[in-house]
Design an enzyme around this catalytic site. Sequence first.
Site, mmCIF file in Angstrom:
data_model
loop_
_atom_site.group_PDB
_atom_site.id
_atom_site.type_symbol
_atom_site.label_atom_id
_atom_site.label_comp_id
_atom_site.label_asym_id
_atom_site.label_seq_id
_atom_site.Cartn_x
_atom_site.Cartn_y
_atom_site.Cartn_z
ATOM 1 N N GLN A 119 12.704 0.299 -7.660
ATOM 2 C CA GLN A 119 12.504 -1.127 -8.274
ATOM 3 C C GLN A 119 12.179 -0.860 -9.733
ATOM 4 O OE1 GLN A 119 8.686 -3.072 -7.489
ATOM 5 N NE2 GLN A 119 9.747 -4.986 -7.280
ATOM 6 N N GLY A 120 13.126 -1.459 -10.531
ATOM 7 C CA GLY A 120 12.855 -1.421 -12.090
ATOM 8 C C GLY A 120 12.352 -2.867 -12.653
ATOM 9 N N TYR A 121 10.962 -2.974 -12.418
ATOM 10 C CA TYR A 121 10.505 -4.231 -12.965
ATOM 11 C C TYR A 121 9.595 -3.861 -14.237
ATOM 12 C CZ TYR A 121 11.817 -7.489 -8.946
ATOM 13 O OH TYR A 121 12.316 -8.272 -8.261
ATOM 14 N N SER A 122 8.569 -3.498 -14.124
ATOM 15 C CA SER A 122 7.602 -3.172 -14.967
ATOM 16 C C SER A 122 8.051 -2.626 -16.186
ATOM 17 C CB SER A 122 6.210 -2.549 -14.476
ATOM 18 O OG SER A 122 5.536 -3.269 -13.625
ATOM 19 N N SER B 102 -0.610 -7.852 -9.754
ATOM 20 C CA SER B 102 -1.964 -7.615 -9.739
ATOM 21 C C SER B 102 -2.720 -8.622 -8.895
ATOM 22 C CB SER B 102 -2.760 -7.194 -10.947
ATOM 23 O OG SER B 102 -2.792 -8.395 -11.564
ATOM 24 N N ASN B 103 -3.887 -8.339 -8.317
ATOM 25 C CA ASN B 103 -4.586 -9.351 -7.462
ATOM 26 C C ASN B 103 -4.967 -10.546 -8.517
ATOM 27 O OD1 ASN B 103 -4.164 -7.927 -5.431
ATOM 28 N ND2 ASN B 103 -6.225 -7.698 -4.793
ATOM 29 N N GLU B 104 -5.094 -10.070 -9.868
ATOM 30 C CA GLU B 104 -5.537 -11.112 -10.798
ATOM 31 C C GLU B 104 -4.354 -11.942 -10.887
ATOM 32 O OE1 GLU B 104 -6.202 -7.943 -11.233
ATOM 33 O OE2 GLU B 104 -8.413 -7.938 -11.224
ATOM 34 N N GLU C 122 8.300 -11.318 0.817
ATOM 35 C CA GLU C 122 7.738 -10.253 1.446
ATOM 36 C C GLU C 122 6.467 -10.377 2.075
ATOM 37 O OE1 GLU C 122 6.606 -6.865 -0.705
ATOM 38 O OE2 GLU C 122 6.546 -5.890 0.960
#
Lengths: 364, 398
Positions: free
Chosen positions: B126-129, B383-385, B244
């Site tokens: 995956q190329g996201y961040s 992230s959970n935030e 997902e």
Amino acid sequence: MDFQPTEERRMLADMIGKFIQNDYPMKARLTAGTSALGYCPEAYSKMAQLGLIGALFDEEVGGFGGSGFDIATVFTELGKGLVVEPLNDTAMTSGYILAHTDQLELVEQIILGQKRVALGLIENGADYDWSAPETLAHQTGSGWQLSGMKTCMKFAHGADALIVSAQTQSAPGISLFLIEAAAAGLSEHSFQTVDGGNACEITLHNTPAQLLGAEGAAYPLIDAAAARATLAVCAEALGVMERIKDMTIDYMRTRKQFGSVLGKFQALQHRVAQMLLEIEQAQSAVINAANDLQSPTDERNRAISAAKYSIGRIGCAVAEEAIQLHGGIGMTWEYDLGHFAKRLVMIDHEWGDQDFHLIRFSES
Amino acid sequence: MDLNFTEADQAFRQEVIEFLNAELPADISRRVHADLHVSKEDTEFWHAVLHKRGWLTFNWPKSFGGVGWSPVQQFIFEEECAAAGAPRILPFGLKMLAPVLMAFGSKEQQEHWLPRMCDGTDWWCQGYSEPGSGSDLASLKTTAVKQGDHYVINGQKTWTTLGQHANMIFCLVRTNSECKPQAGISFILVDLATPGIEMRPIRTLDGGQEVNEVFFTDVRVPASNLVGEENKGWTYAKYLLAHERNGIANVGISGQKLARLKRLSLSQKRRGKPLADDPLFAARLARLEIELRNLETTNLRVLDEFSKGAGPGPESSMLKIIGSELEQNFDDLTRRALGRQAQAHMPEVFEPGYNGPQVAPQDMANQSAAYFNKRKVSIYGGSNEIQKNIITKMILGL
């Protein structure tokens, strides 16, 4: 009442800070921590020359410190630099036992950094209890011999001698023995610790040993030595937490997401503020413990357990929160934070974890 | 209300258990239970076993070759796989890219890429961040500029999990900088063998290597690799995240960790008694067990809504937060249960033929490293935030 450190202790702290800055970069620390010995003998020797080990011992036994606040000063500074050098178990703590069992020559060599003596008090690695060793000592024509095992002895690999606890058949209570590293019947299994460093498991089979102090009467001495060792790791944790706090605040000030630095998001501000409150509480706990190190046994142990409980609870929370606030970068080997966090959590696994000390406090 | 699994569900569970007993090799199961990094070979082997049985694509719609299991059956399957110590199915192709291709890809793309995910031809990453775009993913700067029938990609991606094993990467790239950031992002498939791509490992704090940085310099990608429409990539990425949902709570993995902790609490001794008799430890364990029971029902409630036709929504954020924190809490308590032994870091124990001493109990020498490694689960995948931001906006309407 005066919460300011003395001029001497301020100078001591400055000196350690300069040593870390000039001679103990993070890269060297990581190399030392993953080496077979788990530390750097050259750095250790230099620290001894600077008097850092001497600062942990009373004047009567050749040192120039040794009080609770001396110990706290040294180990807090070492924590700030994440110094992995074995000043606690194999120098200060074993040295304290040796100093109280008339082994002053060995104490002198420890203070000079010429010798290290490992400490074996734990047999059941699942536990933290040092009060009931099953290692057995028996007397032969030529002296004492020990059979049994000890585990999780910090930095025992490469030590010159070992102190181990045992029971004897002729007296109730615990006795302490000194064993040469090369003694017959001793075998060692050395392993890495996850925070960088070394520990060993040793087995003894009719291993010749020298009784330290009176037979069956060692428990109060072990208890006092453990109190010092516990104070030291608590103080170290304070230094580690201070650096973690600074790194986190720096990151909050510089990392930008959603068009603003993270430090401008109130949800995150409050979490860092909470971290600060907890660390202040931890610091107070360590000050109490340092102050009570020379107090009567019950008072001393209550203050030590209060500190270790606080450090264990707060340390784990700070380590986890700092990684979360950093995000991915906090998970990397290249960024220092993770190494500080690992040490901080592992401090909860030395000299009794938070639950062990909570129960000990409540039962005392 | 009936909280029992149906007889058909129970028979299905038995079928899964029998399959796992027959097909999952003990050495792989041992490594998974020990929380070691799963090797490329183990993952590929397990994919092949599942593929042969037709279960690799268990969460795909029947029309694309799925098995047509109900959400509850999918839940049971994942639970039993975790309990048995099966390697997790690599999510990037089968669980993340596949639904996007099914919903937004062309027929040609579906026919080309979907079978290759199943037969092991392609390993997707995956190329996201990006270094400057983590939680604020929409600010991503890697550009794709159309030149004839190609896009030319320049930029850098990071935290690419298991990229070192991959031959394909799906990326979010910027195709328009003149608009709202979300409106200028496209979704594109890139062959990692294309000239101009460099993958560099990132070592994690536990000493492992599972994430990477990927650098793109004038990388020419056929325009036919664009998924859906140009500048609609953000919509697809959101679809992917929300889609997902099954398995995101990791109930099966946490259940397996609970069982392991219970065994450990009987064998570990403190002050001469089993750890289970330590009131503080017992309370910690009880709290986690209660949380897990609650989460299991929360998860099934969400799945039930899903089976009644509710579209993918923000509930997956809820499951992700609770599930990731619970999994971390199990790793935390496992570390605590080890006492002083938790300090030992002995990956050599798991090397073939290792016969030497162990300090921690059997196969527990990697637990502290695993505890530190699992700090990632509340950071990655949004992230959970960020998940809480989604809940605040989508559920609470604040």
